[in-house]
Write a protein that holds these residues in place. Structure first.
Motif, PDB file in Angstrom:
ATOM      1  N   ALA A 414       0.833  -1.207   0.000  1.00 19.01           N
ATOM      2  CA  ALA A 414       0.000   0.000   0.000  1.00 19.01           C
ATOM      3  C   ALA A 414       0.864   1.251   0.000  1.00 19.01           C
ATOM      4  CB  ALA A 414      -0.926  -0.013   1.210  1.00 19.01           C
ATOM      5  N   LYS A 415       1.950   1.214   0.761  1.00 18.33           N
ATOM      6  CA  LYS A 415       2.851   2.375   0.819  1.00 18.33           C
ATOM      7  C   LYS A 415       3.522   2.609  -0.537  1.00 18.33           C
ATOM      8  CE  LYS A 415       6.918   4.142   3.290  1.00 18.33           C
ATOM      9  NZ  LYS A 415       7.943   3.845   4.319  1.00 18.33           N
ATOM     10  N   ALA A 416       3.967   1.529  -1.177  1.00 24.29           N
ATOM     11  CA  ALA A 416       4.632   1.659  -2.484  1.00 24.29           C
ATOM     12  C   ALA A 416       3.659   2.181  -3.538  1.00 24.29           C
ATOM     13  CB  ALA A 416       5.206   0.311  -2.905  1.00 24.29           C
ATOM     14  N   ALA A 417       2.409   1.674  -3.520  1.00 28.52           N
ATOM     15  CA  ALA A 417       1.401   2.160  -4.467  1.00 28.52           C
ATOM     16  C   ALA A 417       1.065   3.615  -4.195  1.00 28.52           C
ATOM     17  CB  ALA A 417       0.150   1.293  -4.379  1.00 28.52           C
ATOM     18  N   ASN A 418       0.986   3.970  -2.923  1.00 28.37           N
ATOM     19  CA  ASN A 418       0.673   5.355  -2.554  1.00 28.37           C
ATOM     20  C   ASN A 418       1.764   6.318  -3.015  1.00 28.37           C
ATOM     21  OD1 ASN A 418      -0.929   7.377  -1.149  1.00 28.37           O
ATOM     22  ND2 ASN A 418       0.777   7.454   0.303  1.00 28.37           N
ATOM     23  N   ALA A 419       3.015   5.870  -2.972  1.00 26.01           N
ATOM     24  CA  ALA A 419       4.122   6.734  -3.408  1.00 26.01           C
ATOM     25  C   ALA A 419       3.995   7.068  -4.893  1.00 26.01           C
ATOM     26  CB  ALA A 419       5.453   6.046  -3.125  1.00 26.01           C
ATOM     27  N   VAL A 420       3.591   6.086  -5.707  1.00 21.75           N
ATOM     28  CA  VAL A 420       3.387   6.343  -7.134  1.00 21.75           C
ATOM     29  C   VAL A 420       2.179   7.253  -7.331  1.00 21.75           C
ATOM     30  CG1 VAL A 420       2.977   5.314  -9.401  1.00 21.75           C
ATOM     31  CG2 VAL A 420       4.405   4.112  -7.726  1.00 21.75           C
ATOM     32  N   ASN A 421       1.112   6.993  -6.571  1.00 24.90           N
ATOM     33  CA  ASN A 421      -0.087   7.833  -6.654  1.00 24.90           C
ATOM     34  C   ASN A 421       0.240   9.282  -6.285  1.00 24.90           C
ATOM     35  OD1 ASN A 421      -3.107   8.062  -6.863  1.00 24.90           O
ATOM     36  ND2 ASN A 421      -2.856   8.694  -4.740  1.00 24.90           N
ATOM     37  N   ASP A 422       1.043   9.473  -5.251  1.00 25.52           N
ATOM     38  CA  ASP A 422       1.438  10.826  -4.839  1.00 25.52           C
ATOM     39  C   ASP A 422       2.260  11.523  -5.919  1.00 25.52           C
ATOM     40  OD1 ASP A 422       0.127  10.627  -2.454  1.00 25.52           O
ATOM     41  OD2 ASP A 422       1.916  10.190  -1.254  1.00 25.52           O
ATOM     42  N   PHE A 423       3.091  10.766  -6.617  1.00 26.28           N
ATOM     43  CA  PHE A 423       3.852  11.362  -7.721  1.00 26.28           C
ATOM     44  C   PHE A 423       2.900  11.955  -8.760  1.00 26.28           C
ATOM     45  CE2 PHE A 423       4.958  10.717 -12.154  1.00 26.28           C
ATOM     46  CZ  PHE A 423       6.052  11.548 -12.286  1.00 26.28           C
ATOM     47  N   PHE A 424       1.870  11.177  -9.114  1.00 30.52           N
ATOM     48  CA  PHE A 424       0.908  11.660 -10.112  1.00 30.52           C
ATOM     49  C   PHE A 424       0.164  12.900  -9.604  1.00 30.52           C
ATOM     50  CE2 PHE A 424       1.159   7.363 -12.114  1.00 30.52           C
ATOM     51  CZ  PHE A 424       1.410   7.790 -13.404  1.00 30.52           C
ATOM     52  N   ILE A 425      -0.137  12.958  -8.322  1.00 29.45           N
ATOM     53  CA  ILE A 425      -0.809  14.143  -7.755  1.00 29.45           C
ATOM     54  C   ILE A 425       0.079  15.370  -7.901  1.00 29.45           C
ATOM     55  CG2 ILE A 425      -1.636  15.189  -5.613  1.00 29.45           C
ATOM     56  CD1 ILE A 425      -2.556  12.369  -4.761  1.00 29.45           C
ATOM     57  N   ARG A 426       1.368  15.211  -7.573  1.00 27.36           N
ATOM     58  CA  ARG A 426       2.309  16.336  -7.721  1.00 27.36           C
ATOM     59  C   ARG A 426       2.443  16.737  -9.191  1.00 27.36           C
ATOM     60  NH1 ARG A 426       5.047  13.045  -4.073  1.00 27.36           N
ATOM     61  NH2 ARG A 426       6.536  12.340  -5.648  1.00 27.36           N
ATOM     62  N   PHE A 427       2.442  15.747 -10.050  1.00 31.77           N
ATOM     63  CA  PHE A 427       2.565  16.025 -11.481  1.00 31.77           C
ATOM     64  C   PHE A 427       1.361  16.833 -11.961  1.00 31.77           C
ATOM     65  CE2 PHE A 427       2.354  15.166 -16.003  1.00 31.77           C
ATOM     66  CZ  PHE A 427       3.687  15.130 -16.396  1.00 31.77           C
ATOM     67  N   ARG A 428       0.172  16.446 -11.512  1.00 32.01           N
ATOM     68  CA  ARG A 428      -1.034  17.178 -11.906  1.00 32.01           C
ATOM     69  C   ARG A 428      -0.959  18.633 -11.453  1.00 32.01           C
ATOM     70  NH1 ARG A 428      -6.277  15.709 -12.944  1.00 32.01           N
ATOM     71  NH2 ARG A 428      -6.100  13.638 -12.031  1.00 32.01           N
ATOM     72  N   LYS A 429      -0.515  18.844 -10.234  1.00 33.44           N
ATOM     73  CA  LYS A 429      -0.425  20.218  -9.720  1.00 33.44           C
ATOM     74  C   LYS A 429       0.562  21.048 -10.523  1.00 33.44           C
ATOM     75  CE  LYS A 429      -1.738  19.161  -4.952  1.00 33.44           C
ATOM     76  NZ  LYS A 429      -1.272  19.055  -3.535  1.00 33.44           N
ATOM     77  N   ALA A 430       1.652  20.415 -10.967  1.00 37.56           N
ATOM     78  CA  ALA A 430       2.679  21.147 -11.717  1.00 37.56           C
ATOM     79  C   ALA A 430       2.189  21.552 -13.101  1.00 37.56           C
ATOM     80  CB  ALA A 430       3.940  20.298 -11.830  1.00 37.56           C
ATOM     81  N   TYR A 431       1.286  20.738 -13.665  1.00 39.70           N
ATOM     82  CA  TYR A 431       0.809  21.011 -15.029  1.00 39.70           C
ATOM     83  C   TYR A 431      -0.710  21.160 -15.053  1.00 39.70           C
ATOM     84  CZ  TYR A 431       5.489  19.412 -16.265  1.00 39.70           C
ATOM     85  OH  TYR A 431       6.861  19.266 -16.358  1.00 39.70           O
ATOM     86  N   LEU A 432      -1.249  21.809 -14.026  1.00 36.64           N
ATOM     87  CA  LEU A 432      -2.688  21.894 -13.820  1.00 36.64           C
ATOM     88  C   LEU A 432      -3.432  22.474 -15.013  1.00 36.64           C
ATOM     89  CD1 LEU A 432      -4.823  21.287 -11.697  1.00 36.64           C
ATOM     90  CD2 LEU A 432      -4.542  23.617 -10.825  1.00 36.64           C
ATOM     91  N   GLU A 433      -2.834  23.478 -15.661  1.00 35.00           N
ATOM     92  CA  GLU A 433      -3.528  24.180 -16.740  1.00 35.00           C
ATOM     93  C   GLU A 433      -3.421  23.464 -18.088  1.00 35.00           C
ATOM     94  OE1 GLU A 433      -5.368  26.764 -15.974  1.00 35.00           O
ATOM     95  OE2 GLU A 433      -4.704  26.493 -13.899  1.00 35.00           O
ATOM     96  N   SER A 434      -2.613  22.446 -18.165  1.00 35.67           N
ATOM     97  CA  SER A 434      -2.347  21.791 -19.458  1.00 35.67           C
ATOM     98  C   SER A 434      -3.213  20.549 -19.630  1.00 35.67           C
ATOM     99  CB  SER A 434      -0.874  21.394 -19.555  1.00 35.67           C
ATOM    100  OG  SER A 434      -0.043  22.509 -19.312  1.00 35.67           O
ATOM    101  N   GLY A 435      -3.793  20.407 -20.812  1.00 34.66           N
ATOM    102  CA  GLY A 435      -4.500  19.174 -21.117  1.00 34.66           C
ATOM    103  C   GLY A 435      -3.535  18.067 -21.466  1.00 34.66           C
ATOM    104  N   SER A 436      -2.387  18.453 -22.033  1.00 35.31           N
ATOM    105  CA  SER A 436      -1.351  17.482 -22.389  1.00 35.31           C
ATOM    106  C   SER A 436       0.014  18.136 -22.254  1.00 35.31           C
ATOM    107  CB  SER A 436      -1.556  16.967 -23.819  1.00 35.31           C
ATOM    108  OG  SER A 436      -1.485  18.030 -24.739  1.00 35.31           O
ATOM    109  N   VAL A 437       1.000  17.316 -21.971  1.00 38.49           N
ATOM    110  CA  VAL A 437       2.371  17.791 -21.764  1.00 38.49           C
ATOM    111  C   VAL A 437       3.302  16.880 -22.548  1.00 38.49           C
ATOM    112  CG1 VAL A 437       4.168  18.331 -20.080  1.00 38.49           C
ATOM    113  CG2 VAL A 437       1.755  18.517 -19.428  1.00 38.49           C
ATOM    114  N   VAL A 438       4.235  17.471 -23.296  1.00 37.98           N
ATOM    115  CA  VAL A 438       5.234  16.715 -24.037  1.00 37.98           C
ATOM    116  C   VAL A 438       6.602  16.984 -23.430  1.00 37.98           C
ATOM    117  CG1 VAL A 438       6.342  16.364 -26.273  1.00 37.98           C
ATOM    118  CG2 VAL A 438       3.875  16.794 -26.159  1.00 37.98           C
ATOM    119  N   MET A 439       7.326  15.910 -23.095  1.00 39.34           N
ATOM    120  CA  MET A 439       8.633  16.046 -22.454  1.00 39.34           C
ATOM    121  C   MET A 439       9.655  15.181 -23.185  1.00 39.34           C
ATOM    122  SD  MET A 439       7.431  15.802 -18.449  1.00 39.34           S
ATOM    123  CE  MET A 439       6.425  14.365 -18.785  1.00 39.34           C
ATOM    124  N   PRO A 440      10.908  15.618 -23.245  1.00 41.94           N
ATOM    125  CA  PRO A 440      11.931  14.835 -23.955  1.00 41.94           C
ATOM    126  C   PRO A 440      12.400  13.605 -23.191  1.00 41.94           C
ATOM    127  CG  PRO A 440      12.911  16.799 -22.998  1.00 41.94           C
ATOM    128  CD  PRO A 440      11.435  16.901 -22.754  1.00 41.94           C
TER     129      PRO A 440
END
Length: 767
Positions: A414-440
């Motif tokens: 559960a902790k390992a899954a939560n860590a990945v889930n938290d990453f996605f939450i932070r990612f969403r906050k960083a790109y909140l205004e974007s419908g899509s993001v392209v990264m190299p």
């Protein structure tokens, strides 16, 4: 003189120790590159007099059979106590879970090398060291045994004795097969136009260990023209095996029919057809856990008897045969088919068994590849299939589900899954205004979080704990998805880009393979010969490049075997561009009505999308016409597909008119010969829908000196046109009308991509 069977140490112990992980299976999440790196990390510490990757061999003669065993030992170490044989195994798992007797197959492999070396050097005893390397930390765990030559001799005699029934069966079959191949005639009275040339090119490519790209139009008889020379090469000892790779069920069936035809002429050759796991599974849900599936529980206790039974009695090993023997011996039909495939002379299967890193046949060793040819049917499909195989997608929601599901029962997971889930939450906050993001590149943090999740998921899955069916399914699927994502990161280079798509409910992160050519080349590497063939490898330079070829590869273009008089090609120069569709769709509907009245018969009418199809269909049905109208729907079953095609009969009371989609199930690989189909209409130039992924492909090829629009849109589109148009003339006696609807077919950019037998286009008057 005894019959000789060449055998690798790895193949021997894998047969005897069924279910034991020799190599890549044991490494779990470790990629092949990581495993090689881990081996090298140990070997780089060898002393001046130590040796690595040492070739060893030896012979055993039993009755009329000579077994020639060989292999490559990881290391031979010279120490004060004497020489030591080292076998190195890499793992992504935890070293503390590995005990001395955890993997008997690893000891068996090491003992084989130790015995071969003792005989070669006339040693009375030797020490064996089994070294496990954790690929992430490079930490090691070692076990040592000291054995006498007599003990090793006894071990080898036992192992060889267990292998003998299979070896004798294979030897008898090989003798009968080779005799039958030498006497096998071409299965038709005469070669069709171009057929002998194609068969000769295939044979020459195999003899010279070359790659061939063959554009051979409908009617050439590509299936028999590639299989017959390949089988001849097997009988003459140039090949041991062939893989006939297909993308669709119908082309798989054509290959089976070709084998049956040759068997009716005396061929004795084993071929097996592989069926996808979810289609052949006996259970309601495809869950390969012994607690759930009685066919998985104890599989390795029963599999050798099942294989020997089937190989002793069958040569045409179809899905039905696999299912019958699997049920008789109570073994998983999918795994059974894979085990049988290693013993077959020919394998008919999907592209992914050779090209997809997730699915490819891992037990096919490099020495075997050198004596194996791959025949890739409808090879144009492999470009987009390759992109899919070598891309990987991860979404947020499953990790949130697993966090909630295992919160009480497995805190570590559960902790390992939560860590990945938290990453996605932070990612969403960083790109909140974007419908899509392209990264190299992919965020490094994600890979670091996925490794502990994979380890925790693996531990939970292997523990055999009871859990709700839905939780087990989500865990298993997410575990494999995470593994694929990590594996794909190992391939990530300039041909990749990272695409993130965000919506209110989820986040989708994709490692997108823009150019699959490098990976296709890598996955096909090592095979003796690679034969890519299709009726629509046009333009040939594009497909040779995208399929991983080189300028030195053989290229063959065969002209159509049909007369130009068989096909009447018309052009309706109305724009089908998205911006013009509202304006021109009524003109298209009226013209369809007109040509169906003027040239009555059964027609297939192809559109670039379901939406466009439905827009024109809505207008078309406003004009009364006494026909049987069929419409392709999204997600049609096999039964519905068969009913659609069965409606096309010669001389019908009412003509059958089918509205279908280019690139779909009715635009490729179907044969409606004679009056079953008398006309085809292709609406548009087939361009894929404009979207972010296609535009990323365009930009990539623009940056690399190609015409990106052609590579991303024009060439894939025109292939759909050629496939759809190619449904019409299938035999020497077929006649029909092909109507192309789009003014762009008059432009040189598109016109020069059309087959010569379609030219010149005759304008059709639609008013």
């Amino acid at each position: 003189m005894p019959y000789a069977v060449k055998l690798s140490v790895r193949a021997l112990v894998e047969y005897v120790y069924r279910g034991g992980s020799i190599d890549s299976g044991f490494r779990t999440t470790a990629s092949l590159q990581e495993g090689t790196k881990a081996h090298q990390a140990i070997q780089n510490n060898y002393g001046e007099h130590d040796r690595k990757e040492v070739h060893l061999s030896g012979d055993w003669e039993h009755d009329d059979l000579l077994i020639q065993l060989e292999g490559r030992c990881d290391g031979i170490i010279r120490e004060s106590e004497g020489e030591l044989i080292e076998e190195i195994k890499s793992t992504a798992g935890r070293l503390e879970l590995i005990l001395e007797d955890s993997h008997p197959v690893h000891w068996a492999q090491a003992k084989c090398y130790a015995y071969l070396y003792c005989v070669q050097e006339e040693l009375e005893s030797i020490r064996i060291r089994l070294t496990y390397v954790q690929v992430d930390t490079e930490q090691t765990k070692q076990f040592i045994q000291s054995l006498t030559r007599t003990e090793l001799q006894q071990f080898m005699d036992e192992v060889i004795l267990l292998y003998l029934p299979y070896a004798k069966l294979q030897a008898r079959h090989a003798e009968a097969r080779d005799r039958s191949v030498k006497e096998l005639p071409f299965p038709y009275a005469a070669y069709r136009q171009g057929q002998r040339k194609l068969a000769g090119a295939v044979y020459k490519s195999i003899m010279e260990r070359q790659t061939l790209f063959a554009k051979a139009p409908t009617g050439t008889g590509k299936t028999i023209s590639t299989l017959f020379p390949s089988i001849k090469a097997i009988g003459e000892g140039h090949l041991q095996k062939l893989y006939y790779l297909t993308a669709k069920t119908i082309t798989r069936t054509a290959a089976e029919e070709a084998f049956r035809l040759m068997r009716s002429n005396g061929l004795q050759l084993r071929y097996v057809t592989l069926t996808a796991k979810d289609k052949i599974c006996f259970k309601e849900e495809t869950r390969c856990q012994k607690e759930y599936c009685e066919f998985a529980d104890g599989y390795y206790d029963r599999i050798n008897a099942a294989v020997l039974d089937l190989l002793s009695n069958e040569q045409e090993i179809s899905r039905e045969v696999i299912e019958a023997y699997a049920m008789r011996h109570k073994v998983c039909p999918f795994e059974f088919s894979l085990d049988v495939s290693y013993a077959a002379d020919a394998v008919i299967c999907d592209y992914n068994y050779v090209f997809d890193p997730k699915v490819s046949l891992k037990r096919m060793m490099e020495e075997q590849k050198k004596q194996t040819a791959i025949l890739i049917d409808e090879a144009h499909n492999l470009v987009d299939r390759g992109r899919d195989m070598f891309s990987a997608t991860l979404t947020k929601y499953p990790f949130l589900q697993l966090k909630r599901e295992f919160k009480e029962s497995n805190a570590l997971l559960a902790k390992a899954a939560n860590a990945v889930n938290d990453f996605f939450i932070r990612f969403r906050k960083a790109y909140l205004e974007s419908g899509s993001v392209v990264m190299p590149s992919c965020p490094e943090e994600l890979a670091e979080l996925l490794e502990p999740f994979i380890a925790a998921a693996e531990a939970e899955l292997s523990a055999g704990n009871e859990m709700p069916a839905e939780a087990a399914t989500i865990l298993l699927e997410t575990y494999f998805t995470a593994q694929t994502f990590i594996r794909t990161l190992g391939y990530y280079n300039e041909a990749y880009i990272t695409l993130a798509e965000l919506d209110r409910n989820d986040i989708r992160l994709k490692l997108f393979c823009l150019d699959p050519s490098g990976m296709l080349r890598q996955m096909a590497k090592g095979f003796r010969s690679r034969i890519f063939f299709s009726a629509t490898l046009s333009p040939l330079h594009y497909y040779r490049e995208m399929l991983g070829g080189s300028p030195d590869d053989y290229v063959l273009t065969i002209p159509s075997p049909f007369r130009k008089e068989q096909l009447d090609v018309l052009l309706l120069p109305l724009s089908t561009r998205f911006r013009d569709r509202e304006r021109t769709k009524r003109g298209i509907a009226v013209s369809l009505h007109q040509i169906l009245q003027e040239r009555s018969g059964n027609y297939l009418i192809f559109f670039p999308s379901y939406d466009y199809l439905n827009e024109v269909l809505e207008l078309f049905i406003q004009y009364p016409l006494d026909v049987q109208l069929l419409v392709q729907r999204i997600g049609m079953s096999e039964e519905e597909k068969e009913a659609f095609l069965d409606a096309f009969q010669p001389n019908p009371a009412k003509p059958c008119i089918g509205f279908a989609v280019m690139g779909g199930m009715f635009s490729e690989g179907i044969d409606l010969t004679g009056d079953r189909l008398t006309g085809t209409v292709v609406v548009g130039v087939g361009l894929p829908q404009i979207n972010i992924e296609r535009n990323l492909i365009k930009q990539y090829f623009d940056r690399n000196g190609r015409n990106g629009f052609d590579y991303a849109y024009v060439y894939p589109g025109i292939n759909k046109v050629l496939q759809a148009g190619g449904r019409l003339i299938r035999t020497e006696t077929d006649h029909g009308t092909l109507l192309l609807v789009d003014d762009r077919f008059e432009q040189r950019q598109y016109e020069h991509l059309l087959p010569e037998e379609w030219k010149p286009l005759t304008r059709y008057s639609h008013f």
